[in-house]
Scaffold this motif. Structure first.
Motif, PDB file in Angstrom:
ATOM      1  N   GLN A 384      31.330  51.019  93.166  1.00 38.97           N
ATOM      2  CA  GLN A 384      32.622  50.969  92.478  1.00 38.97           C
ATOM      3  C   GLN A 384      33.539  49.906  93.068  1.00 38.97           C
ATOM      4  OE1 GLN A 384      33.966  54.997  92.888  1.00 38.97           O
ATOM      5  NE2 GLN A 384      32.610  55.781  91.283  1.00 38.97           N
ATOM      6  N   LEU A 385      33.471  49.703  94.394  1.00 36.73           N
ATOM      7  CA  LEU A 385      34.380  48.755  95.035  1.00 36.73           C
ATOM      8  C   LEU A 385      33.951  47.308  94.784  1.00 36.73           C
ATOM      9  CD1 LEU A 385      36.801  48.214  96.866  1.00 36.73           C
ATOM     10  CD2 LEU A 385      35.279  48.454  98.840  1.00 36.73           C
ATOM     11  N   TYR A 386      32.647  47.038  94.886  1.00 34.39           N
ATOM     12  CA  TYR A 386      32.180  45.655  94.832  1.00 34.39           C
ATOM     13  C   TYR A 386      31.535  45.277  93.498  1.00 34.39           C
ATOM     14  CZ  TYR A 386      32.881  45.936  99.872  1.00 34.39           C
ATOM     15  OH  TYR A 386      33.425  46.094 101.113  1.00 34.39           O
ATOM     16  N   GLY A 387      31.067  46.264  92.725  1.00 33.68           N
ATOM     17  CA  GLY A 387      30.524  45.950  91.411  1.00 33.68           C
ATOM     18  C   GLY A 387      29.022  45.832  91.346  1.00 33.68           C
ATOM     19  N   TRP A 388      28.316  45.664  92.484  1.00 44.16           N
ATOM     20  CA  TRP A 388      26.862  45.575  92.476  1.00 44.16           C
ATOM     21  C   TRP A 388      26.268  46.980  92.508  1.00 44.16           C
ATOM     22  CZ3 TRP A 388      29.402  41.836  95.606  1.00 44.16           C
ATOM     23  CH2 TRP A 388      29.221  40.504  95.169  1.00 44.16           C
ATOM     24  N   THR A 389      25.230  47.213  91.710  1.00 45.86           N
ATOM     25  CA  THR A 389      24.558  48.500  91.724  1.00 45.86           C
ATOM     26  C   THR A 389      23.700  48.610  92.978  1.00 45.86           C
ATOM     27  OG1 THR A 389      22.629  47.683  90.520  1.00 45.86           O
ATOM     28  CG2 THR A 389      24.490  48.512  89.215  1.00 45.86           C
ATOM     29  N   ARG A 390      23.214  49.820  93.227  1.00 50.61           N
ATOM     30  CA  ARG A 390      22.405  50.054  94.420  1.00 50.61           C
ATOM     31  C   ARG A 390      21.129  49.215  94.393  1.00 50.61           C
ATOM     32  NH1 ARG A 390      21.532  56.178  95.978  1.00 50.61           N
ATOM     33  NH2 ARG A 390      23.795  55.884  96.027  1.00 50.61           N
ATOM     34  N   SER A 391      20.476  49.179  93.257  1.00 47.56           N
ATOM     35  CA  SER A 391      19.227  48.413  93.171  1.00 47.56           C
ATOM     36  C   SER A 391      19.477  46.919  93.370  1.00 47.56           C
ATOM     37  CB  SER A 391      18.555  48.658  91.820  1.00 47.56           C
ATOM     38  OG  SER A 391      19.429  48.279  90.756  1.00 47.56           O
ATOM     39  N   GLU A 392      20.628  46.433  92.939  1.00 45.65           N
ATOM     40  CA  GLU A 392      20.953  45.016  93.112  1.00 45.65           C
ATOM     41  C   GLU A 392      21.297  44.675  94.555  1.00 45.65           C
ATOM     42  OE1 GLU A 392      22.882  43.982  88.718  1.00 45.65           O
ATOM     43  OE2 GLU A 392      24.149  44.784  90.327  1.00 45.65           O
ATOM     44  N   ALA A 393      21.905  45.635  95.286  1.00 46.17           N
ATOM     45  CA  ALA A 393      22.379  45.349  96.640  1.00 46.17           C
ATOM     46  C   ALA A 393      21.298  45.539  97.699  1.00 46.17           C
ATOM     47  CB  ALA A 393      23.579  46.240  96.975  1.00 46.17           C
ATOM     48  N   LEU A 394      20.376  46.483  97.497  1.00 42.78           N
ATOM     49  CA  LEU A 394      19.366  46.777  98.512  1.00 42.78           C
ATOM     50  C   LEU A 394      18.519  45.541  98.800  1.00 42.78           C
ATOM     51  CD1 LEU A 394      18.168  50.361  97.506  1.00 42.78           C
ATOM     52  CD2 LEU A 394      19.770  49.712  99.298  1.00 42.78           C
ATOM     53  N   GLY A 395      18.333  45.279 100.095  1.00 36.75           N
ATOM     54  CA  GLY A 395      17.533  44.135 100.521  1.00 36.75           C
ATOM     55  C   GLY A 395      18.314  42.863 100.712  1.00 36.75           C
ATOM     56  N   ARG A 430      34.448  39.659  98.939  1.00 34.87           N
ATOM     57  CA  ARG A 430      34.607  39.282  97.532  1.00 34.87           C
ATOM     58  C   ARG A 430      33.673  40.157  96.697  1.00 34.87           C
ATOM     59  NH1 ARG A 430      37.849  35.259  96.363  1.00 34.87           N
ATOM     60  NH2 ARG A 430      38.436  33.781  98.016  1.00 34.87           N
ATOM     61  N   ASP A 431      34.218  40.660  95.577  1.00 39.18           N
ATOM     62  CA  ASP A 431      33.407  41.515  94.720  1.00 39.18           C
ATOM     63  C   ASP A 431      32.561  40.671  93.766  1.00 39.18           C
ATOM     64  OD1 ASP A 431      35.123  40.606  92.777  1.00 39.18           O
ATOM     65  OD2 ASP A 431      36.247  42.476  92.596  1.00 39.18           O
ATOM     66  N   ARG A 432      31.915  41.352  92.846  1.00 38.14           N
ATOM     67  CA  ARG A 432      30.981  40.668  91.948  1.00 38.14           C
ATOM     68  C   ARG A 432      31.684  39.639  91.072  1.00 38.14           C
ATOM     69  NH1 ARG A 432      26.142  43.763  88.830  1.00 38.14           N
ATOM     70  NH2 ARG A 432      25.064  41.910  88.027  1.00 38.14           N
ATOM     71  N   THR A 433      32.960  39.890  90.752  1.00 40.48           N
ATOM     72  CA  THR A 433      33.708  38.966  89.890  1.00 40.48           C
ATOM     73  C   THR A 433      34.356  37.832  90.663  1.00 40.48           C
ATOM     74  OG1 THR A 433      35.702  40.329  90.053  1.00 40.48           O
ATOM     75  CG2 THR A 433      34.162  40.842  88.269  1.00 40.48           C
ATOM     76  N   GLY A 434      34.242  37.852  92.007  1.00 38.64           N
ATOM     77  CA  GLY A 434      34.829  36.795  92.817  1.00 38.64           C
ATOM     78  C   GLY A 434      36.202  37.107  93.357  1.00 38.64           C
ATOM     79  N   ASN A 435      36.749  38.267  93.023  1.00 40.87           N
ATOM     80  CA  ASN A 435      38.063  38.640  93.528  1.00 40.87           C
ATOM     81  C   ASN A 435      37.975  39.030  94.996  1.00 40.87           C
ATOM     82  OD1 ASN A 435      39.331  38.265  91.037  1.00 40.87           O
ATOM     83  ND2 ASN A 435      38.764  40.329  90.371  1.00 40.87           N
TER      84      ASN A 435
END
Length: 720
Positions: A384-395, A430-435
């Motif tokens: 919720q904070l950064y925008g990346w899902t778990r599968s996208e962030a792992l690794g 920075r979150d997924r949108t660059g903010n």
């Protein structure tokens, strides 16, 4: 065991049967020895795992009791309720008992003993600080409930931080021990399952082979007896599994020690009874026991899990295997049933699942990364904070994914993390949108037997940063506005003096020269004008005095409080004599302060007492020492102050009575408050026993290190 003399096949020698029996016996003995050894090792591992849970529980109890002691002690200081004091004393005793319990639990671990001793010392230091503050806050019997002393919170937070560091060190050590012990328990359990399953399979295969050979040589009854004896010898020593045999109807015909331990039934109590007694009442009503026997018979094997019932009526989670048994002709002779109690295992798995769910419910972003920075865990808060899902962030490498900006070089942070095992600070991501996302980040180093990992908790502080910037701007604007208002009040009150003197002088001249020529109404109007000019002059003089108190002051010097009171009384000599006032002044100490301000303070308090004491006033002035402050009291026996107005009287221009009843500008007590607070003390009002008002104020025994102006409070001031 002698072999019965029955007819044998000529092609099958008797020595082969004996050899097979010997192999089976040796195999069973080996399996029993290996199982017993692994079972003991498993019990030891489970015991140490339980011991770690007890240590962690004791640390949670210490933390809970310490926060409860802080809450009850501060509540008592604020309210003065005896019940809060009793709760604090009880909580403190429980906390000390928890400390002893934690030290006793880690007595087998030398490093944990040192940490437990440090934790006990740090916790006792917090308790000592609370007791000292409690004694300070309750030392004055006539004073109202006090708040905590200056600097106490800073000192207490330092003590709490040291206490938390030691508790965290113990918890990290015990978490590491728990991880290793849990891993050991799992290994032992797998070994136990492996040896048991392997032994069962091997020996059942040998028994089947032996039975097949024996069936060709011996009578059916004798062959069945031998098979049952072998089965009994195999399962008798097993304690963690309930291994029993059922007849075709489901009645129990064999019972081992494991079944007795798990279900609570002894062999005489259960043999001959239907195995449906182990099922819940609801399962029996639905016919589940017989359904399972039919399913096992049709499928050749049935595996099931569910609730079962012990002899005492309690329930447990069980995993069962039911296998049908046939003779050489394929006829059903009964069923073999193996049951394992998995309640503890299920509970442990449920706890782990609940912890994972709690981490997902946490509003903060929680992630775990390995020694190379790759993300191995990513909770819902991070999504919720950064925008990346778990599968996208792992690794992914966390610092590269989040484009982390560190307040200091990363090498220094990692060095502190390795040395202290923890790091706290503010980061920019920075979150997924660059903010940009500012966060308060907490890192903990988690040491395992294989690869170390870092637990990271990030809380979004964007709103807090916005509020801090807003408050900083508002504070600067308020400071600038206050300075401008103070300069304006000083200049305005000073510049108004001259025209006001002119108005007062000419109204007096009009009254003297032309008063006799005016009618009654004209003289009354002239009297109103003269009185208004007088009150206006008094108001401006008080405003001028009040505004001057904000100006930088000279250093404090030692003064005689007795001489200060004498000067204040001399300034009001005429009114005291005209009212025939009785002023009782007790012995007064030497104090540090600004002479003119303190004379003004005593003079305003005495004037206030005269004003609100009808008839012949009686005023009492006294002083006592309370720890590092002088506590002064000015007591009158006048009209008194209602409790709801005892704070309002110190606000500027706040009058509780009409001007027709009592003269005044509403600034006198506000000046008193400003003078007292500028000297590092506080002032309050209370009732006088028997009627009247008592004004208390404190002055530090030792002089302040900074100038008077720096200590002035930001509270509004006023008068009665």
């Amino acid at each position: 065991m002698p072999v019965p003399a029955i007819e044998r096949r000529r092609s099958f020698p008797q020595g082969r049967i004996l050899t097979l029996m010997l192999v089976v016996a040796v195999g069973m003995a080996a399996i029993v020895v290996l199982y017993t050894k692994n079972n003991h090792a498993l019990e030891d591992a489970q015991g140490w795992e339980h011991h770690s849970y007890l240590v962690l529980q004791s640390l949670d109890n210490i933390d809970r009791d310490l926060h409860r002691a802080l809450e009850t002690e501060h509540r008592y200081i604020r309210t003065g309720q005896a019940a809060d004091l009793r709760r604090y004393q009880i909580t403190k005793q429980v906390l000390l008992q928890d400390l002893k319990a934690s030290q006793s639990l880690v007595a087998d671990n030398r490093s944990q003993v040192r940490r437990a001793t440090g934790l006990a010392t740090a916790t006792e230091a917090v308790i000592a600080a609370l007791d000292a503050e409690l004694r300070r806050a309750t030392a004055t019997p006539h004073a109202p409930p006090n708040d905590v002393s200056a600097g106490f919170w800073s000192h207490l937070l330092d003590l709490l931080q040291r206490q938390q560091e030691r508790a965290t060190a113990m918890q990290l050590e015990e978490d590491q021990l728990l991880a290793r012990r849990t891993q050991t328990t799992g290994v032992r359990l797998r070994h136990l399952h492996y040896w048991f399953d392997s032994g069962i399979a091997l020996n059942l295969a040998l028994l089947a082979w032996l039975a097949a050979e024996v069936r060709r040589r011996f009578q059916a009854a004798r062959r069945l007896s031998v098979s049952e004896e072998r089965f009994r010898l195999l399962v008798e020593g097993v304690r963690d599994y309930a291994i029993l045999q059922l007849d075709q109807e489901g009645r129990v015909v064999s019972w081992n020690k494991g079944a007795e331990r798990i279900t609570g039934y002894t062999a005489p109590q259960i043999l001959g009874r239907n195995f449906a007694v182990f099922y819940t009442e609801a399962d029996r009503a639905q016919g589940k026991p017989q359904q399972e026997l039919r399913a096992a018979l049709e499928g050749g094997r049935l595996e099931d899990a569910g609730m079962r019932v012990r002899a005492d009526g309690s329930s447990f989670q069980a995993e069962t295997i039911i296998t049908p048994l046939h003779n050489e002709k394929g006829e059903l002779r009964g069923f073999a049933k193996i049951t394992r109690d998995v309640t503890a295992e299920r509970n442990h798995r449920q706890v782990l699942e609940e912890r994972s769910l709690l981490l997902d419910l946490a509003p903060a972003a929680i992630l775990v990364r390995d020694g190379e920075g790759h993300i191995t865990y990513w909770n819902r808060g991070a999504e919720q904070l950064y925008g990346w899902t778990r599968s996208e962030a792992l690794g992914k490498v966390s610092h590269e994914l989040l484009q982390t900006v560190f307040p200091v070089p990363l090498e220094g942070i990692e060095r502190e993390l390795r040395e202290a095992g923890r790091w706290n600070g503010e980061l920019r991501h920075r979150d997924r949108t660059g903010n940009e996302v500012p966060v308060l980040s907490r890192w903990r180093l988690h040491l395992t037997g294989q690869q170390d990992s870092v637990l990271e908790v990030n809380a979004d502080i964007s709103e807090r940063k916005h509020y801090e910037d807003t408050l900083l701007r508002q504070s600067e604007e308020l400071e600038r506005s206050n300075q401008e208002l103070e300069r304006f009040a000083f200049l305005a009150s000073h510049d108004l003096q001259e025209p006001l003197r002119m108005i007062a002088s000419y109204t007096e001249l009009l009254s003297e020269r032309y008063g006799s020529q005016l009618d009654e109404r004209g003289r009354r109007y002239l009297h109103y004008a003269t009185g208004g000019a007088h009150r206006m002059r008094l108001l401006i003089e008080n405003l001028l005095t009040y505004s001057r108190l904000n100006a930088p002051r000279k250093q404090l010097r030692q003064l005689s409080a007795k001489a200060l009171v004498a000067e204040a009384l001399d300034n009001q000599r005429s009114e005291l004599e005209s009212r025939e006032a009785d002023v009782d002044v007790a012995p007064l100490p030497e104090i540090y302060g600004v002479e003119s301000d303190l004379v003004q303070l005593f003079q305003n308090l005495i004037s206030n007492a005269l004003k609100f004491s009808p008839g012949r006033p009686r005023i009492e002035l006294g002083c006592t020492q309370v720890e590092n402050h002088w506590l002064f009291c000015c007591r009158d026996h006048g009209i008194g102050i209602e409790p709801r107005f005892r704070e309002k009287v110190f606000e500027i221009f706040q009058r509780l009575n009409a001007r027709q009843e009592f003269e005044g500008t509403g600034i006198g007590l506000a000046i008193c408050r400003k003078i007292v607070e500028s000297h590092g003390g506080r002032i309050w009002a209370d009732e006088t026993p028997g009627g009247g008002a008592s004004f208390y104020f404190t002055i530090p025994v030792q002089p302040l290190q900074q100038d008077v102006h720096a200590n002035q409070s930001q509270h509004p001031a006023g008068g009665r």
